[in-house]
Design a protein around this motif. Structure first.
Motif, PDB file in Angstrom:
ATOM      1  N   PHE A 369       0.793  -1.231   0.000  1.00  0.00           N
ATOM      2  CA  PHE A 369       0.000   0.000   0.000  1.00  0.00           C
ATOM      3  C   PHE A 369       0.825   1.281   0.000  1.00  0.00           C
ATOM      4  O   PHE A 369       0.263   2.358   0.117  1.00  0.00           O
ATOM      5  CB  PHE A 369      -0.940   0.017   1.213  1.00  0.00           C
ATOM      6  CG  PHE A 369      -1.951  -1.087   1.197  1.00  0.00           C
ATOM      7  CD1 PHE A 369      -2.963  -1.088   0.268  1.00  0.00           C
ATOM      8  CD2 PHE A 369      -1.864  -2.139   2.086  1.00  0.00           C
ATOM      9  CE1 PHE A 369      -3.900  -2.113   0.232  1.00  0.00           C
ATOM     10  CE2 PHE A 369      -2.786  -3.169   2.062  1.00  0.00           C
ATOM     11  CZ  PHE A 369      -3.805  -3.155   1.140  1.00  0.00           C
ATOM     12  N   ARG A 370       2.127   1.182  -0.146  1.00  0.00           N
ATOM     13  CA  ARG A 370       2.897   2.424  -0.229  1.00  0.00           C
ATOM     14  C   ARG A 370       2.610   3.158  -1.537  1.00  0.00           C
ATOM     15  O   ARG A 370       2.785   4.374  -1.636  1.00  0.00           O
ATOM     16  CB  ARG A 370       4.393   2.127  -0.119  1.00  0.00           C
ATOM     17  CG  ARG A 370       4.968   1.295  -1.248  1.00  0.00           C
ATOM     18  CD  ARG A 370       6.450   1.082  -1.059  1.00  0.00           C
ATOM     19  NE  ARG A 370       6.989   0.163  -2.060  1.00  0.00           N
ATOM     20  CZ  ARG A 370       8.273  -0.169  -2.127  1.00  0.00           C
ATOM     21  NH1 ARG A 370       9.122   0.338  -1.240  1.00  0.00           N
ATOM     22  NH2 ARG A 370       8.697  -1.005  -3.051  1.00  0.00           N
ATOM     23  N   ASN A 371       2.141   2.428  -2.546  1.00  0.00           N
ATOM     24  CA  ASN A 371       1.723   3.048  -3.803  1.00  0.00           C
ATOM     25  C   ASN A 371       0.568   2.246  -4.400  1.00  0.00           C
ATOM     26  O   ASN A 371       0.771   1.395  -5.259  1.00  0.00           O
ATOM     27  CB  ASN A 371       2.890   3.112  -4.789  1.00  0.00           C
ATOM     28  CG  ASN A 371       2.536   3.916  -6.029  1.00  0.00           C
ATOM     29  OD1 ASN A 371       1.485   4.555  -6.109  1.00  0.00           O
ATOM     30  ND2 ASN A 371       3.413   3.897  -7.015  1.00  0.00           N
ATOM     31  N   PRO A 372      -0.666   2.504  -3.935  1.00  0.00           N
ATOM     32  CA  PRO A 372      -1.819   1.732  -4.448  1.00  0.00           C
ATOM     33  C   PRO A 372      -2.081   1.921  -5.928  1.00  0.00           C
ATOM     34  O   PRO A 372      -2.847   1.161  -6.519  1.00  0.00           O
ATOM     35  CB  PRO A 372      -2.992   2.277  -3.607  1.00  0.00           C
ATOM     36  CG  PRO A 372      -2.367   2.867  -2.392  1.00  0.00           C
ATOM     37  CD  PRO A 372      -1.053   3.414  -2.854  1.00  0.00           C
ATOM     38  N   ALA A 373      -1.465   2.945  -6.555  1.00  0.00           N
ATOM     39  CA  ALA A 373      -1.667   3.142  -7.990  1.00  0.00           C
ATOM     40  C   ALA A 373      -1.211   1.923  -8.783  1.00  0.00           C
ATOM     41  O   ALA A 373      -1.758   1.630  -9.854  1.00  0.00           O
ATOM     42  CB  ALA A 373      -0.921   4.391  -8.458  1.00  0.00           C
TER      43      ALA A 373
END
Length: 449
Positions: A369-373
């Motif tokens: 989840f540090r970068n959900p993109a």
């Protein structure tokens, strides 16, 4: 276009001793907590609308599968029938069973919404109302399903009936006897919630942050299990069960099970779009930035032997990455801090780190989840492949029932594709700007030191 930034944490000035190269903050209020960009409040579909869309999709998908199985050659000149489908061959109690099972969540959400018409109800009365509706509706639903199974059993052997109720047995093994999981796609587990979403408190206390991660992890695991099980359950009853109960007649087996696979992938992406909206992922993303991540280091990667890295007094010898200290649970650690825990060395990789060194659960949470993109990019690619595959199959389809079935599935997947693509574009822009701001802040801090 300017970007507003939320600097969450202590409202007072952030101070740090320049000699404290290990990034140790015994006073969490002074720790440089992560900065978050406010997430745009774009409109999303409600739970009732989500369940309605899923119910309509599965119902029509099952109808298309029945058409594939019982279609006639009505268009052939020598055909002695004018019906397009042999409806009399379809088991009515099987249809009733599928419709009842697939509509359970939509009907339950509709009944729960009935409390909104009663404006004078107190919080306690609303809770009692929900319990009455939950147990009454589940009792009626299970009674009707059991009646349909009994009617089918009188006409079929034991094995088809066992295959009909087999997924419900799997449900009990996965979720236990939780009625709430059976009636709703997502529900509130123990913790802080608002409008069906878990809340992120942006605390500076390491213990509070780790407790919040436990709540968010449990909520995510429940949603993930619901998504996988719901997609498989819907595809099984809409695509596979009609084939298992088909009477002795010719039908295209390859096409029927290909259609079931297409239904499963469509349900999977649709359930992901409903269960993991961008606003929900942003909550987990913010929590992951506060949690941080410890990466395990090799002893030879920092030079010297293990005795040189030992820090029994809390002030270790110098290393390639800075000073090494003994990890403490109530300390907030900044990026690139090096600590020793259980005889191993760890390096902090997040903006701040309060995670437990060597804890695989914390590591997975931060990496995911540090970068959900990235998650929405993969879902967008999968959904685009589903739509393009549907168009390609439609191009080569010849028979009318194949064209009707694939046209319906491809058209309904456009709505899911729009939602996932929108979430991807929004999250990509936000987290790109957030990363740029974090890098700029880190550069300014280094220059000031």
């Amino acid at each position: 276009m300017g970007v507003e930034v939320q600097n969450e944490g202590s409202s007072g000035p952030i101070t740090r001793d320049k000699n404290n190269s290990a990034g140790v903050y015994n006073n969490a209020d002074n720790a440089p907590m992560p900065k978050h960009i406010p997430f745009p409040d774009f409109p999303g579909s409600s739970e009732l609308l989500n369940e309605l869309i899923m119910f309509l999709f599965i119902t029509f998908a099952a109808a298309m599968q029945f058409i594939n199985l019982y279609r006639t050659m009505w268009w052939v000149p020598e055909s002695n029938t004018t019906r397009t489908v042999n409806v009399y061959l379809i088991e009515p109690y099987l249809v009733a069973f599928i419709v009842l099972l697939m509509s359970r969540r939509f009907v339950f959400c509709l009944l729960i919404r009935g409390q909104e018409l009663l404006q004078d109800l107190s919080t306690e009365h609303r809770r009692i109302y929900k319990k009455i509706v939950k147990y009454s509706f589940s009792s009626c639903l299970l009674t009707l399903l059991a009646f349909c199974v009994y009617k089918i059993y009188t006409k079929q052997s034991f094995m088809p009936v066992f295959l009909l109720v087999y997924p419900l047995v799997i449900y009990v093994l996965i979720f236990g006897f939780q009625i709430e999981s059976f009636l709703r796609s997502s529900y509130e587990v123990e913790g802080a919630y608002f409008n069906g979403m878990p809340m992120h408190c942006c605390s500076t206390s390491p213990d509070t942050i780790r407790e919040e991660i436990v709540v968010l992890k449990n909520d995510f695991n429940i949603r993930f299990k619901q998504i996988v099980f719901t997609s498989l359950l819907n595809a099984y009853y809409a695509g596979v069960v009609p084939c298992l109960f088909a009477v002795s007649m010719y039908y295209n087996v390859l096409w029927a099970y290909q259609n079931a696979l297409y239904i499963w992938i469509s349900c999977l992406t649709m359930a992901c779009a409903f269960g993991f909206p961008a606003k929900y992922s942003d909550i987990l993303h913010r929590a992951s930035l506060h949690l941080g991540y410890w990466s395990r280091m090799e002893m030879r990667a920092i030079g010297g032997n293990s005795s040189n890295a030992s820090c029994n007094n809390g002030n270790g010898s110098g290393t390639a990455g800075g000073a090494t200290t003994v990890w403490k649970p109530n300390t907030v650690w900044t990026q690139d801090s090096i600590v020793k825990c259980n005889g191993e060395l760890f390096s902090a990789s997040g903006p701040v780190t309060v995670a437990l060194p060597g804890n695989s659960s914390h590591s997975r949470f931060y990496k995911l989840f540090r970068n959900p993109a990235i998650i929405y990019m993969l879902l967008t690619g999968l959904q685009a492949a589903v739509v393009l595959a549907g168009i390609l199959v439609l191009y080569y389809a010849v028979e009318w029932h194949f064209i009707l079935s694939i046209s319906f599935a491809t058209f309904t997947n456009q709505f899911t594709f729009f939602k996932i693509m929108r979430d991807y574009l929004v999250t990509k822009r936000i987290y790109t700007a957030e990363t740029a701001i974090a890098e700029q802040t880190k550069t300014n801090a280094l220059h000031s030191n």
